[in-house]
Design a protein around this motif. Structure first.
Motif, short mmCIF file in Angstrom:
data_model
loop_
_atom_site.label_atom_id
_atom_site.label_comp_id
_atom_site.label_asym_id
_atom_site.label_seq_id
_atom_site.Cartn_x
_atom_site.Cartn_y
_atom_site.Cartn_z
N TYR A 33 -11.54 -12.48 -8.44
CA TYR A 33 -10.97 -12.88 -9.73
C TYR A 33 -11.13 -11.84 -10.83
O TYR A 33 -10.57 -12.02 -11.91
N VAL A 34 -11.89 -10.79 -10.60
CA VAL A 34 -12.07 -9.76 -11.62
C VAL A 34 -11.67 -8.39 -11.09
O VAL A 34 -10.80 -7.72 -11.66
N ILE A 35 -12.28 -7.96 -10.01
CA ILE A 35 -12.07 -6.61 -9.50
C ILE A 35 -10.65 -6.40 -8.98
O ILE A 35 -9.99 -5.43 -9.36
N THR A 36 -10.17 -7.32 -8.15
CA THR A 36 -8.82 -7.16 -7.59
C THR A 36 -7.73 -7.18 -8.66
O THR A 36 -6.84 -6.32 -8.64
N PRO A 37 -7.76 -8.11 -9.63
CA PRO A 37 -6.75 -8.03 -10.69
C PRO A 37 -6.84 -6.75 -11.53
O PRO A 37 -5.81 -6.18 -11.90
N LEU A 38 -8.06 -6.28 -11.81
CA LEU A 38 -8.18 -5.02 -12.56
C LEU A 38 -7.60 -3.85 -11.78
O LEU A 38 -6.91 -3.00 -12.35
N LEU A 39 -7.87 -3.81 -10.48
CA LEU A 39 -7.29 -2.74 -9.68
C LEU A 39 -5.77 -2.86 -9.58
O LEU A 39 -5.07 -1.85 -9.51
N THR A 40 -5.25 -4.08 -9.62
CA THR A 40 -3.79 -4.27 -9.61
C THR A 40 -3.18 -3.75 -10.91
O THR A 40 -2.14 -3.09 -10.88
N VAL B 87 -4.46 -1.40 -12.81
CA VAL B 87 -4.57 0.06 -12.76
C VAL B 87 -3.48 0.63 -11.88
O VAL B 87 -2.89 1.67 -12.19
N ASP B 88 -3.16 -0.06 -10.78
CA ASP B 88 -2.10 0.40 -9.88
C ASP B 88 -0.75 0.35 -10.58
O ASP B 88 0.12 1.17 -10.30
N CYS B 89 -0.55 -0.60 -11.49
CA CYS B 89 0.71 -0.66 -12.24
C CYS B 89 0.82 0.51 -13.22
O CYS B 89 1.90 1.04 -13.44
N ALA B 90 -0.29 0.91 -13.81
CA ALA B 90 -0.27 2.00 -14.79
C ALA B 90 -0.22 3.36 -14.10
O ALA B 90 0.51 4.24 -14.52
N PRO C 69 0.18 4.94 -10.26
CA PRO C 69 0.45 4.59 -8.86
C PRO C 69 -0.68 5.06 -7.94
O PRO C 69 -1.05 6.23 -7.92
N LEU C 70 -1.24 4.11 -7.21
CA LEU C 70 -2.29 4.40 -6.24
C LEU C 70 -1.84 3.86 -4.88
O LEU C 70 -2.20 2.75 -4.49
N PRO C 71 -1.04 4.62 -4.13
CA PRO C 71 -0.52 4.08 -2.87
C PRO C 71 -1.61 3.80 -1.85
O PRO C 71 -1.46 2.94 -1.00
N TRP C 72 -2.73 4.50 -1.94
CA TRP C 72 -3.82 4.26 -0.98
C TRP C 72 -4.53 2.95 -1.23
O TRP C 72 -5.22 2.43 -0.38
N LEU C 73 -4.33 2.37 -2.44
CA LEU C 73 -5.07 1.18 -2.80
C LEU C 73 -4.58 -0.06 -2.06
O LEU C 73 -5.36 -0.81 -1.52
N TRP C 74 -3.27 -0.27 -2.01
CA TRP C 74 -2.76 -1.49 -1.40
C TRP C 74 -1.79 -1.23 -0.26
O TRP C 74 -1.40 -2.16 0.43
N GLY C 75 -1.36 0.01 -0.06
CA GLY C 75 -0.36 0.30 0.96
C GLY C 75 -0.89 0.26 2.38
O GLY C 75 -2.07 0.08 2.63
N ASN C 76 0.03 0.42 3.31
CA ASN C 76 -0.33 0.51 4.72
C ASN C 76 -0.77 1.93 5.01
O ASN C 76 0.06 2.80 5.23
N CYS C 77 -2.05 2.18 5.00
CA CYS C 77 -2.51 3.55 5.18
C CYS C 77 -3.56 3.69 6.26
O CYS C 77 -4.22 4.69 6.33
#
Length: 87
Positions: free
Chosen positions: A33-40, A42-45, A47-55
């Motif tokens: 409820y805190v870390i994952t939304p914050l990282l989301t 940050v990913d919008c601001a 681009p961090l493809p390694w964060l949520w992509g198929n890697c």
């Protein structure tokens, strides 16, 4: 088991782990409820493809380690300031 050996026999300081153990409700909810939304956000601001992509498996393990470490620091900060969430 590894944590028991490290803490009991090698005498590794466990300040952060002890603080997380003192505040388990924050620890359980911090990642989802805190870390994952914050990282989301940050990913919008930035681009961090390694964060949520198929890697691959190695990046998934790295991502899990990053989220877990952030959760530990977040929970330890709440415990250090004596903000506990208990039922």
């Amino acid at each position: 088991m590894i944590a028991t050996v490290l803490l009991d026999y090698v005498r590794v300081p466990a300040g952060l782990l002890v603080r997380c153990g003192q505040n388990p409700m924050i620890a359980y909810t911090a990642a989802g409820y805190v870390i994952t939304p914050l990282l989301t956000f940050v990913d919008c601001a930035v681009p961090l493809p390694w964060l949520w992509g198929n890697c691959g498996c190695a990046m998934a393990v790295g991502r899990s380690v990053i989220v877990t470490l952030m959760m530990i620091f977040f929970t330890a900060a709440f415990s250090r300031h004596k903000l506990f969430w208990r039922i």
